[in-house]
Design an enzyme around this catalytic site. Structure first.
Site: not given
Length: 370
Positions: A109, A140-142
């Site tokens: 996400i 978690v997408k960064i």
């Protein structure tokens, strides 16, 4: 043609992830079917995917009505809707997550793309999303912007698994791997079990050809025409060589001795955009053990139908790939400018999709309130 190309791809050590998620995929059983029949072992999302899902169909109507009745604002509603889908997907992939010792069965996400150039808020949002979804197989997408790099380190240092996205250049990819290793060193210092922290680095492929080809088409030289469709694969091959180089030596070995897993390369943007090219080339030509290929469903079915999986097509090809870039430079193609352009456009596209998502949910909430 391979008898069962997706099976062959999986057996070659490539993890097949679907680059799409929606409530309808979850409730209809479509995603479960792809897991069962198409060797899908993970899923990725981004703001564009969610914007599309929310604007199509009626799958979200019941939740939107409940949110409207509670008086939820748009931002809170978007957070709840997207984390619900991701949480349910995590549950669907839980068996794969456990059977692969956490390597696969992953669901990603993305942090709010409007924060791409804000280190502090990106790191804070990543931790908030991790807590909101509350599943061990979340990533978690960064984004790999300059400001995103320290946020990646901080997030990993807190024991959170990260999917680093929007990587276009090998130079930035090296920065990403440095941020990852530093994050694990800090996580170790903070007392986290390194075995539970996983990461992938999403290296974008097809968009590189789109941008480079556009520039080649402006050059009246047969040498330019010969290079069309070659930059993206070459760029990925050089990225893999950088990966092999980075995850070797005493610094990494010290972390590996404590159970750390290498940050796997993930081939993203693998849907072919030019109809003149093979619609499976960003899969067939990027086969090597220990990587992820995240595909839109159209590409997944194309590979299943006529993919040509012939074993490792990556290892040992760095010199050949560098030759492509030498030839591009000789023609006057400014590859550094290509990568800056792609990163800027990538962030802008996701910001636009996020705005569309907010607008759609605002309209749905207003409609539900009557």
């Amino acid at each position: 043609m391979t008898a069962n190309p997706l099976a062959a791809l999986s057996e070659a050590g490539v993890s097949i992830w679907l680059d799409d998620l929606s409530r309808e995929r979850l409730t209809s059983g479509n995603l479960g079917e792809l897991i069962a029949t198409k060797h899908v072992v993970g899923v990725t999302t981004n703001p564009t995917i969610f914007a599309s899902a929310l604007s199509n169909g009626e799958s979200y109507d019941e939740q939107v009505r409940a949110l409207a009745a509670r008086g939820a604002d748009t931002e809170a509603a978007v957070r709840e809707i997207t984390t619900t889908d991701v949480r349910n997907a995590c549950d669907l992939f839980r068996d794969i997550y456990e059977s692969t010792d956490g390597v696969d069965g992953r669901v990603s996400i993305e942090v709010d793309p409007r924060l791409a150039n804000d280190t502090e808020r990106t790191a804070a949002e990543a931790l908030d999303l991790w807590k909101a979804v509350d599943r061990p197989n979340l990533m978690v997408k960064i984004p790999a912007t300059v400001e995103g790099l320290p946020a990646i380190t901080r997030t990993l240092a807190e024991g959170v698994s990260v999917n680093v996205t929007l990587i276009f250049s090998v130079e930035r990819y090296r920065d990403v791997m440095e941020a990852f290793i530093t994050g694990l060193e800090q996580a170790k210092a903070n007392g986290h079990d390194l075995r539970g922290i996983h990461s992938v680095a999403s290296f974008f492929v097809s968009r590189v050809d789109t941008e480079v080809d556009k520039r080649l088409d402006k050059i009246d030289d047969p040498a330019a025409a010969e290079l069309r469709g070659k930059a993206a694969i070459a760029n990925a091959l050089l990225a893999y060589a950088a990966y092999e180089e980075t995850f070797a030596g005493p610094r990494w070995e010290a972390l590996a001795a404590d159970g750390a897993r290498a940050q796997r390369p993930l081939w993203a943007s693998t849907g072919v955009k030019d109809p003149n090219y093979s619609d499976t080339q960003y899969v067939d030509q990027l086969v090597v053990a220990g990587v992820v290929n995240t595909m839109p469903e159209k590409t997944l079915h194309a590979v299943a139908d006529h993919g040509a999986i012939t074993g490792d097509t990556v290892t040992g090809r760095a010199a050949q790939a560098q030759e492509v870039f030498d030839r591009l430079a000789a023609l006057g193609i400014d590859v550094d400018d290509v990568f800056v352009t792609l990163e800027t456009e990538g962030v802008e596209k996701f910001e636009k999709s996020w705005a569309e998502l907010l607008e759609t949910v605002t309209g749905q909430l207003d409609q539900a309130k009557g």
